[in-house]
Design an enzyme around this catalytic site. Structure first.
Site, PDB file in Angstrom:
ATOM      1  N   ALA A 172      56.445 -17.473 -43.002  1.00 58.52           N
ATOM      2  CA  ALA A 172      57.509 -18.141 -42.254  1.00 58.52           C
ATOM      3  C   ALA A 172      57.539 -19.635 -42.549  1.00 58.52           C
ATOM      4  O   ALA A 172      57.868 -20.447 -41.689  1.00 58.52           O
ATOM      5  CB  ALA A 172      57.313 -17.901 -40.757  1.00 58.52           C
ATOM      6  N   ALA A 173      57.195 -20.003 -43.785  1.00 57.01           N
ATOM      7  CA  ALA A 173      57.136 -21.430 -44.113  1.00 57.01           C
ATOM      8  C   ALA A 173      58.437 -21.955 -44.704  1.00 57.01           C
ATOM      9  O   ALA A 173      58.652 -23.160 -44.780  1.00 57.01           O
ATOM     10  CB  ALA A 173      55.984 -21.693 -45.086  1.00 57.01           C
ATOM     11  N   ARG A 179      70.247 -21.281 -46.699  1.00 56.49           N
ATOM     12  CA  ARG A 179      71.606 -20.758 -46.544  1.00 56.49           C
ATOM     13  C   ARG A 179      72.022 -20.559 -45.089  1.00 56.49           C
ATOM     14  O   ARG A 179      73.192 -20.292 -44.806  1.00 56.49           O
ATOM     15  CB  ARG A 179      71.742 -19.443 -47.343  1.00 56.49           C
ATOM     16  CG  ARG A 179      71.921 -19.693 -48.838  1.00 56.49           C
ATOM     17  CD  ARG A 179      71.998 -18.390 -49.606  1.00 56.49           C
ATOM     18  NE  ARG A 179      70.679 -17.776 -49.726  1.00 56.49           N
ATOM     19  CZ  ARG A 179      70.476 -16.499 -50.061  1.00 56.49           C
ATOM     20  NH1 ARG A 179      71.505 -15.708 -50.273  1.00 56.49           N
ATOM     21  NH2 ARG A 179      69.256 -16.022 -50.182  1.00 56.49           N
ATOM     22  N   ALA A 225      84.358 -16.943   5.496  1.00 54.44           N
ATOM     23  CA  ALA A 225      84.991 -17.354   4.246  1.00 54.44           C
ATOM     24  C   ALA A 225      84.901 -18.866   4.062  1.00 54.44           C
ATOM     25  O   ALA A 225      84.956 -19.629   5.030  1.00 54.44           O
ATOM     26  CB  ALA A 225      86.459 -16.924   4.240  1.00 54.44           C
ATOM     27  N   LYS A 244      72.358 -20.343  -4.850  1.00 58.73           N
ATOM     28  CA  LYS A 244      71.270 -20.940  -5.612  1.00 58.73           C
ATOM     29  C   LYS A 244      70.018 -21.061  -4.758  1.00 58.73           C
ATOM     30  O   LYS A 244      70.102 -21.515  -3.606  1.00 58.73           O
ATOM     31  CB  LYS A 244      71.676 -22.342  -6.089  1.00 58.73           C
ATOM     32  CG  LYS A 244      70.647 -22.987  -6.984  1.00 58.73           C
ATOM     33  CD  LYS A 244      70.568 -24.498  -6.816  1.00 58.73           C
ATOM     34  CE  LYS A 244      69.719 -24.892  -5.630  1.00 58.73           C
ATOM     35  NZ  LYS A 244      69.416 -26.315  -5.545  1.00 58.73           N
ATOM     36  N   SER A 275      84.970 -19.300   9.486  1.00 54.86           N
ATOM     37  CA  SER A 275      85.515 -19.720   8.201  1.00 54.86           C
ATOM     38  C   SER A 275      85.466 -21.238   8.087  1.00 54.86           C
ATOM     39  O   SER A 275      85.630 -21.951   9.070  1.00 54.86           O
ATOM     40  CB  SER A 275      86.975 -19.279   8.081  1.00 54.86           C
ATOM     41  OG  SER A 275      87.027 -17.879   8.100  1.00 54.86           O
ATOM     42  N   ALA A 321      85.226 -21.752  13.503  1.00 57.07           N
ATOM     43  CA  ALA A 321      85.866 -22.042  12.224  1.00 57.07           C
ATOM     44  C   ALA A 321      86.067 -23.540  12.064  1.00 57.07           C
ATOM     45  O   ALA A 321      86.362 -24.243  13.029  1.00 57.07           O
ATOM     46  CB  ALA A 321      87.202 -21.324  12.129  1.00 57.07           C
TER      47      ALA A 321
HETATM   48  C1  UD1 Z   1      61.090 -12.260 -51.670  1.00 55.60           C
HETATM   49  C2  UD1 Z   1      60.486 -11.410 -52.786  1.00 55.60           C
HETATM   50  C3  UD1 Z   1      61.538 -10.438 -53.272  1.00 55.60           C
HETATM   51  C4  UD1 Z   1      62.009  -9.583 -52.126  1.00 55.60           C
HETATM   52  C5  UD1 Z   1      62.521 -10.457 -50.995  1.00 55.60           C
HETATM   53  C6  UD1 Z   1      62.815  -9.625 -49.774  1.00 55.60           C
HETATM   54  C7  UD1 Z   1      58.898 -12.898 -53.854  1.00 55.60           C
HETATM   55  C8  UD1 Z   1      58.587 -13.697 -55.066  1.00 55.60           C
HETATM   56  N1  UD1 Z   1      60.061 -12.277 -53.850  1.00 55.60           N
HETATM   57  O1  UD1 Z   1      62.153 -12.983 -52.268  1.00 55.60           O
HETATM   58  O2  UD1 Z   1      61.008  -9.621 -54.302  1.00 55.60           O
HETATM   59  O3  UD1 Z   1      63.030  -8.703 -52.570  1.00 55.60           O
HETATM   60  O4  UD1 Z   1      61.518 -11.408 -50.617  1.00 55.60           O
HETATM   61  O5  UD1 Z   1      63.441 -10.421 -48.810  1.00 55.60           O
HETATM   62  O6  UD1 Z   1      58.083 -12.809 -52.972  1.00 55.60           O
HETATM   63  N2  UD1 Z   1      57.828 -18.244 -47.837  1.00 55.60           N
HETATM   64  C9  UD1 Z   1      56.738 -18.996 -47.490  1.00 55.60           C
HETATM   65  N3  UD1 Z   1      56.246 -19.898 -48.378  1.00 55.60           N
HETATM   66  C10 UD1 Z   1      56.782 -20.076 -49.611  1.00 55.60           C
HETATM   67  C11 UD1 Z   1      57.909 -19.293 -49.955  1.00 55.60           C
HETATM   68  C12 UD1 Z   1      58.414 -18.386 -49.058  1.00 55.60           C
HETATM   69  O7  UD1 Z   1      56.203 -18.865 -46.397  1.00 55.60           O
HETATM   70  O8  UD1 Z   1      56.273 -20.912 -50.346  1.00 55.60           O
HETATM   71  C13 UD1 Z   1      58.347 -17.276 -46.874  1.00 55.60           C
HETATM   72  C14 UD1 Z   1      59.772 -17.524 -46.447  1.00 55.60           C
HETATM   73  O9  UD1 Z   1      59.840 -18.316 -45.287  1.00 55.60           O
HETATM   74  C15 UD1 Z   1      60.283 -16.096 -46.162  1.00 55.60           C
HETATM   75  C16 UD1 Z   1      59.454 -15.246 -47.111  1.00 55.60           C
HETATM   76  O10 UD1 Z   1      58.343 -16.010 -47.491  1.00 55.60           O
HETATM   77  O11 UD1 Z   1      60.029 -15.687 -44.837  1.00 55.60           O
HETATM   78  C17 UD1 Z   1      60.243 -14.844 -48.333  1.00 55.60           C
HETATM   79  O12 UD1 Z   1      60.630 -16.003 -49.017  1.00 55.60           O
HETATM   80  P1  UD1 Z   1      62.005 -16.109 -49.775  1.00 55.60           P
HETATM   81  O13 UD1 Z   1      62.051 -17.369 -50.539  1.00 55.60           O
HETATM   82  O14 UD1 Z   1      63.094 -15.811 -48.834  1.00 55.60           O
HETATM   83  O15 UD1 Z   1      61.812 -14.914 -50.803  1.00 55.60           O
HETATM   84  P2  UD1 Z   1      62.943 -14.223 -51.558  1.00 55.60           P
HETATM   85  O16 UD1 Z   1      63.415 -15.136 -52.638  1.00 55.60           O
HETATM   86  O17 UD1 Z   1      63.912 -13.672 -50.617  1.00 55.60           O
END
Ligand code: UD1
Ligand code: CA
Length: 477
Positions: A9-10, A15, A381, A352, A406, A424
């Site tokens: 989740a980094a 997009r 009322a 409230k 009321s 009232a």
């Molecule tokens: C990745 C896969 C791809 C797969 C797709 C599914 C790789 C190289 N590719 O592509 O094959 O079909 O997921 O959705 O793994 N993230 C980090 N650190 C980083 C890069 C990414 O934590 O340095 C996390 C992102 O926040 C995300 C996840 O890894 O939650 C996937 O990263 P993202 O760049 O979206 O990978 P995709 O290009 O979609």
């Protein structure tokens, strides 16, 4: 078996075009990463979330919704392989199975993960990837199979040949690894690819070449593997999740009249024989008891609804609606509202931080704030509890079996004793003893014939004259 779950989740999720990191976008009561953590939790001995972009926000969120999980900082986003390596380096004694999940797959179910992990562990595989067959694979990684149908590798769309791009079997971004094999292969990753990143997916090719067993587990339902890249996809995932949640409630005995306009958060509970009417939004920790009827046009946030209660065209936040109570149409219940058994909050009423006792009623056009309303009391009322003197708020205590007239204004702090009544139009500024009638208004004065002096030629004067003549005639007859 001890299992470690690593959630990626980094990334920023460019997009999404958002100030909020992608994984923190909400969907039916949880964030994207919250859904992923919830799906993985039953399988995890420990969970670590890799954070980077706006790490402080993601870390705070993880601490809030999953205090048993930890976070690891990936300061620079150098690819999914680098992210997993950063996590493993930060953890002691990882062995057994390591599950790696992208943080943006909110539809993934525990059952699907469990099936993949089971297949991985039973096969003694070094690495297993969750795959899905999709209509438009777009920018996703493609699954490469060898002549025997085994996994040959995973290629990213940007590095793929035109033939490879035609493959519709994709990498869902969900994997199981044997810890030692994973650590070993991560040490060998390079960034020699179109994105200049260390790809986690390259681990499969490296392990395969080393003669280790790598496998593919195909998801039974491809929708579960859908990731979220922009807000249009977020809305599509929301609709799928809404349908799934609604279907589960209906199968459990809840009537949902119009599932397409009913949005129920993931953690809401509803007992059987409850009815949810159209255009209803049940959010957060809302709980609906058996046989209650909610909707149409209702939004409930963190609100409980007792058995057999009826709530129609209302908005409630952090409220408790008692059994068989009636709310609405057009009612607003704010935090701290507790409605007793068979009580009623009617039309154009706001409540409230107040309690209504059993059978108490506030039927029309009123504001009740910071008040206790006793059992079987009826608020007339258009009453207002004036709880705020522009500096502080005070409580108003209204006893049992009270009837307010009321247009009474109850200026807090004030007490109305049991069985008391207000006339009232009264402005009540002093306590009313039990059983007393409080009249707090000017006496009425009628100035006879005033219209004939003030507006002698008006239609009103003519009407008054005609009425007086008719009345005189009637009196004479
Ligand atoms: C990745 C896969 C791809 C797969 C797709 C599914 C790789 C190289 N590719 O592509 O094959 O079909 O997921 O959705 O793994 N993230 C980090 N650190 C980083 C890069 C990414 O934590 O340095 C996390 C992102 O926040 C995300 C996840 O890894 O939650 C996937 O990263 P993202 O760049 O979206 O990978 P995709 O290009 O979609
Ligand atoms: Ca990427």
């Amino acid at each position: 078996m001890a299992r470690t779950v690593i959630i990626l989740a980094a990334g920023e999720g460019k997009r999404m075009k958002s100030d909020l990191p992608k994984v923190l976008h909400p969907l039916l009561g949880r964030t994207l990463v919250g859904h992923v953590m919830a799906a993985a939790r039953p399988l995890a001995a420990r969970t670590v979330v890799v954070v980077g972009h706006r790490a402080e926000l993601v870390t705070a969120h993880v601490g809030e919704v999953a205090p048993d999980a930890s976070t690891v900082l990936q300061a620079e986003q150098r690819g999914t392989g680098h992210a997993v390596r950063t996590a493993l380096d930060a953890l002691d004694g990882v062995d057994g199975t390591v599950l790696v999940l992208n943080g943006d797959v909110p539809l993934l179910r525990t059952e699907t993960l469990a099936a993949m992990v089971g297949a991985h562990e039973d096969a003694g595989a070094a690495a297993t990837v969750l795959a899905a067959e999709v209509a438009s694979p777009g920018g996703l990684g493609r699954i490469l199979r060898d002549a025997d149908g085994g996994l040959a590798g995973i290629v990213e769309a940007r590095d793929a040949t035109p033939e490879q791009l035609a493959i519709r079997e994709i990498n869902a971004g969900i994997y199981a690894f044997e810890a030692a094999a994973l650590r070993d292969a991560l040490g060998k990753l390079t960034a020699h690819n179109a994105q200049g990143e260390e790809y986690l997916t390259d681990v499969f090719g490296l392990l395969g070449q080393a003669g280790r067993r790598v496998s593919v587990h195909v998801a039974a339902d491809a929708d579960e593997t859908l990731g979220c890249n922009d807000r249009a996809e977020l809305a599509q995932l929301g609709a799928l999740l809404r349908d799934r949640i609604n279907a589960a409630h209906m199968r459990a005995g809840v009537t949902i009249v119009d599932p397409a306009t009913t949005w129920i958060d993931a953690d809401v509970t509803i007992e059987r024989d409850a009815v949810v009417e159209p255009a209803t939004y049940l959010k957060g920790a809302t709980a609906i008891a058996a046989g209650a009827v909610v909707g149409p046009d209702v939004t409930l946030v963190d609100t409980t609804v007792g058995a057999g209660a009826e709530v129609v065209r209302a908005h409630a936040v952090l409220a408790e609606i008692g059994p068989q109570a009636k709310v609405g149409p057009y009612a607003y219940l704010r935090p701290g509202t507790t409605l007793g058994v068979k009580s009623k909050v009617g039309t154009f009423v706001e409540v409230k931080n107040s309690t209504l006792g059993e059978g108490a009623k506030v039927p029309h056009l009123s504001y009740v704030g910071d008040a206790n309303v006793g059992e079987h009391t009826n608020i007339g009322a258009a009453n207002v509890v004036a709880n705020y003197n522009w500096q502080s708020k005070s409580r108003t205590i209204i006893g049992a079996y009270v009837n307010t007239g009321s247009d009474s204004v109850l200026v807090a702090p004030v007490r109305l004793g049991d069985g008391s009544t207000t006339a009232a139009g009264s402005i009540i500024t002093e306590d009313v003893p039990p059983g007393a009638l409080a009249i707090a208004r000017e006496r009425q004065v009628n100035k006879e014939g005033w219209i004939h002096r003030a507006r002698p030629d008006s239609a009103a004067a003519a009407a008054a004259k005609a009425a007086a003549e008719a009345d005189g005639g009637a009196a004479a007859a």
